[in-house]
Design a protein around this motif. Structure first.
Motif, short mmCIF file in Angstrom:
data_model
loop_
_atom_site.label_atom_id
_atom_site.label_comp_id
_atom_site.label_asym_id
_atom_site.label_seq_id
_atom_site.Cartn_x
_atom_site.Cartn_y
_atom_site.Cartn_z
N UNK A 19 -59.87 -4.28 15.42
CA UNK A 19 -60.55 -5.38 14.82
C UNK A 19 -59.50 -6.44 14.35
N UNK A 20 -58.40 -5.98 13.80
CA UNK A 20 -57.43 -7.03 13.10
C UNK A 20 -56.97 -7.76 14.37
N UNK A 21 -56.79 -7.24 15.65
CA UNK A 21 -56.24 -8.20 16.67
C UNK A 21 -57.26 -8.95 17.34
N UNK A 22 -58.53 -8.22 17.39
CA UNK A 22 -59.49 -9.11 17.70
C UNK A 22 -59.75 -10.47 16.93
N UNK A 63 -59.28 -20.57 8.59
CA UNK A 63 -58.59 -20.21 7.50
C UNK A 63 -59.37 -18.99 6.74
N UNK A 64 -60.81 -19.23 6.79
CA UNK A 64 -61.53 -18.11 6.04
C UNK A 64 -61.56 -16.96 7.29
N UNK A 65 -61.52 -17.18 8.30
CA UNK A 65 -61.57 -16.02 9.32
C UNK A 65 -60.42 -15.28 9.19
N UNK A 66 -59.07 -15.92 9.13
CA UNK A 66 -57.73 -15.22 8.77
C UNK A 66 -57.95 -14.50 7.48
N UNK A 67 -58.88 -14.86 6.35
CA UNK A 67 -58.91 -14.33 5.17
C UNK A 67 -59.48 -12.79 5.38
N UNK A 68 -60.50 -12.92 6.19
CA UNK A 68 -61.41 -11.40 6.82
C UNK A 68 -59.96 -10.67 7.45
N UNK A 69 -59.21 -11.24 8.21
CA UNK A 69 -58.48 -10.46 9.00
C UNK A 69 -57.42 -9.73 7.95
N UNK A 70 -57.11 -10.55 6.86
CA UNK A 70 -56.00 -9.82 5.91
C UNK A 70 -56.80 -8.81 5.34
N UNK A 71 -58.15 -8.93 4.89
CA UNK A 71 -58.83 -7.81 4.10
C UNK A 71 -58.69 -6.66 5.23
N UNK A 72 -58.90 -6.66 6.48
CA UNK A 72 -58.51 -5.55 7.27
C UNK A 72 -57.56 -5.06 7.14
N UNK A 73 -56.43 -5.88 7.22
CA UNK A 73 -55.02 -5.37 7.07
C UNK A 73 -54.80 -4.61 5.76
N UNK A 74 -55.39 -5.31 4.60
CA UNK A 74 -55.53 -4.41 3.26
C UNK A 74 -56.01 -2.98 3.37
N UNK A 75 -57.04 -2.91 4.15
CA UNK A 75 -57.60 -1.46 4.27
C UNK A 75 -56.92 -0.79 5.17
N UNK A 76 -56.10 -1.24 6.36
CA UNK A 76 -55.27 -0.34 7.03
C UNK A 76 -54.00 -0.03 6.18
N UNK A 77 -53.63 -0.80 5.21
CA UNK A 77 -52.47 -0.28 4.40
C UNK A 77 -52.92 0.68 3.60
#
Length: 141
Positions: A19-22, A63-77
């Motif tokens: 999902x992060x890559x998508x 930028x908002x979309x990239x924020x969603x991406x960062x939240x996914x990264x946080x869950x992955x971490x």
């Protein structure tokens, strides 16, 4: 941690990673829409202010979309933290599986350095494109 729960964490990691890559694909779609809107504005003589406002809105939307991406990264971490706690058989952390995001976050610089890095990366052609050229086209024509 049991083998089953470890397997479930790995599956969740893989799903979130995909999902992060998508999100990168969706960011590209936003850029393509910005390009299409600029061509539309140019073709139909849309007011410069309106075209610039739309482009700025799309830039913010990315930028908002990239924020969603960062939240996914946080869950992955968080998943990586759990996997790391129970993966003592590998002594070198760089070799541990599924710790990509954790390692990335550990190497993240302080706020001032990070802001400078953001500005520097924003000026790279792959990020600057298409917003700056599109805004320039709108201003010229």
């Amino acid at each position: 941690m049991t083998t089953d729960s470890n397997k479930l964490l790995v599956e969740q990691w893989q799903t979130l990673h995909n999902n992060h890559e998508n999100y990168e694909n969706y960011a590209l779609i936003i850029k393509l829409i910005a390009t299409a809107i600029t061509m539309f504005a140019f073709t139909f003589s849309v007011a410069t202010f309106v075209a610039l406002l739309i482009l700025a809105t799309l830039w913010l939307q990315e930028g908002i979309w990239k924020t969603f991406q960062q939240r996914t990264a946080n869950a992955i971490i968080e998943i990586e933290d759990r996997l790391d706690l129970h993966n003592d058989e590998q002594s070198n952390e760089l070799m541990k599986p599924y710790l990509l995001y954790k390692q990335w976050q550990a190497n993240r610089p302080a706020a001032k350095t990070l802001i400078a890095e953001y500005v520097s990366n924003s000026l790279k052609p792959t990020v600057l494109y298409p917003y700056f050229p599109l805004m320039l086209v709108v201003l010229i024509f």
